[in-house]
Design an enzyme around this catalytic site. Structure first.
Site, PDB file in Angstrom:
ATOM      1  N   GLU A 126       0.853  -1.188   0.000  1.00 37.98           N
ATOM      2  CA  GLU A 126       0.000   0.000   0.000  1.00 37.98           C
ATOM      3  C   GLU A 126       0.884   1.231   0.000  1.00 37.98           C
ATOM      4  OE1 GLU A 126      -3.102   0.130   2.981  1.00 37.98           O
ATOM      5  OE2 GLU A 126      -2.885   2.309   3.214  1.00 37.98           O
ATOM      6  N   GLU A 165      -2.501  11.232   3.310  1.00 39.12           N
ATOM      7  CA  GLU A 165      -3.554  11.044   4.308  1.00 39.12           C
ATOM      8  C   GLU A 165      -3.521  12.241   5.246  1.00 39.12           C
ATOM      9  OE1 GLU A 165      -4.362   6.705   5.721  1.00 39.12           O
ATOM     10  OE2 GLU A 165      -2.181   6.966   5.616  1.00 39.12           O
TER      11      GLU A 165
END
Length: 413
Positions: A163, A168
């Site tokens: 990932e 974020e």
């Protein structure tokens, strides 16, 4: 008169098209320019369309359901209730405090709705410049993200799939975003990453910002607004498997609550919106960039394939190495080995050498490409030049007043 946003897009498209010799293609297709071996943006969505219309289903799939793994509070819906174009060239992902269809979540009756989109089965990439220009929401419990998962997740599961979190943000950190990798032995709270904080107390929710990674074999570099803040390589994963030398697909979502951001509280305003201006992936059919060829058919080359700051950029026999694979960033940068082509010390005088350096958003790292195949540093208004018109291997590249000479002409292939 064209809007600043439209002009920005046109200029960036022109830069990529001239340097990469690209041709226009349909959505999510690789563009291969005849005779060059180069490719244009392999994925691009600028979210143009009527207000209220759905996202392009040939590019994106809308996931539905809840997420017990992160203990998020939202239910992801399909259709346009939580993801729609605004008619101004944006995709708006909206988190709402509602439950219009008695959705059930891991904790009982769902309290919120939102949207999560991915390109699985429609587009994937292995290496390149991956970016999104977005304005994130504010508020406790908000968790916007732009990220990627390995296309083999259905076979090997997570975290073996790998990932890459390009961006974020958790609402309690309004001035900071995070870039992280997850893989076998370094996942979840043990993910490997870093944060980037805006200077002078600025808040990300107050404007659009560009979040990107430059991704090459055994290297990922994160940036915000063209400023690189983190690079990760296999040396960082503690002897575990580096899970990032394979294809990945894209994901955009706005989560509500969860282990990391915590739940919304009385201070959290709904609806909350993640406004996405554009998403693009630029790579080549060699997956790591394209050669820039100049005098005597030789290539712009990072000396010794050394990614250290200050490494000279030179002319050298074309050899297909990573030191000769260049990509064009949407911010006007030209990049190799995860760093930027840079005019030393921001100089503007004839003869100032160019080098490789951390991408920092400065004018010394901005380049424009003319239809005549000049590569120009606008700050100096001078051309990328082979010193002394000398085609010998190792000749340093510099900037010089544009003359139209063969030592200032560049093509890709």
């Amino acid at each position: 008169m064209a809007s600043p946003r439209t002009l920005r897009r046109c200029l960036l498209a022109a830069l990529s098209a001239v340097l990469l010799g690209s041709v226009a293609v349909g959505p999510a297709h690789r563009a291969e320019a005849a005779g060059t071996g180069a490719a244009a943006a392999t994925f691009s969505d600028t979210f143009d369309g009527p207000a209220g219309s759905a996202v392009n289903s040939s590019k994106w799939t809308q996931e539905t359901g809840d997420n017990v793994n992160n203990h998020e509070r939202e239910y992801y819906t399909s259709g346009t209730n939580n993801a729609a174009l605004d008619g101004q060239g944006h995709l708006v992902i909206t988190a709402k405090k509602e439950n219009p269809a008695n959705y059930q979540c891991w904790y009982g009756t769902c309290q919120y709705t939102s949207a999560r989109l991915n390109t699985s089965g429609k587009f994937s990439a292995q290496y390149g410049h991956v970016e999104a220009r977005m304005k994130i929401p504010r508020g406790q419990g908000m968790w916007p993200a732009f990220w990627m998962l390995g296309t083999d997740i259905g076979q090997v599961g997570w975290p073996n799939s790998g990932e890459i979190d390009v961006m974020e943000n958790v609402g309690f950190e309004p001035s900071t975003v995070h870039g992280t990798i997850h893989g076998p032995g370094y996942s979840g709270s043990a993910g490997i990453g870093a944060g980037y904080t805006l200077p002078n107390g600025q808040v990300f929710a107050d404007g659009f910002h560009t979040f990107a990674v430059d991704w090459a074999p055994n290297s990922i570099t994160w940036s915000v607004d063209g400023i690189a803040y983190e690079t990760r390589t296999p040396a960082d994963v503690g002897g575990n498997t580096w899970a990032f030398n394979k294809p990945f697909f894209l994901i955009l979502n706005l989560a509500v609550g969860g282990y990391w951001p915590g739940d919304p509280n009385s201070s959290t305003a709904f609806p909350a919106q993640l406004v996405v201006d554009s998403v693009s992936v630029t790579t080549s059919d060699t997956a790591t960039g394209a050669a820039i060829k100049g005098l005597a058919g030789k290539c712009a080359d990072v000396a010794g394939a050394n990614s250290a700051n200050g490494t000279p950029v030179q002319l050298y026999d074309c050899n297909g190495s990573a030191a000769q694979k260049w990509t064009v960033g949407s911010d006007g940068t030209v990049r190799a080995l995860g760093k930027c082509l840079d005019v030393t010390s921001g100089g503007t005088a004839d003869g100032t050498p160019v080098q490789l350096y951390d991408c920092n958003g400065s004018a010394a790292q901005k380049w424009a490409v003319s239809a005549a195949h000049d590569i120009v540093n606008p700050q100096a208004n001078k051309c990328l030049d082979v010193t002394g018109n000398n085609s010998a291997n190792g000749t340093r590249l510099q900037i010089w007043t544009c003359t139209g000479g063969a030592n200032q002409k560049w093509t890709v292939g």
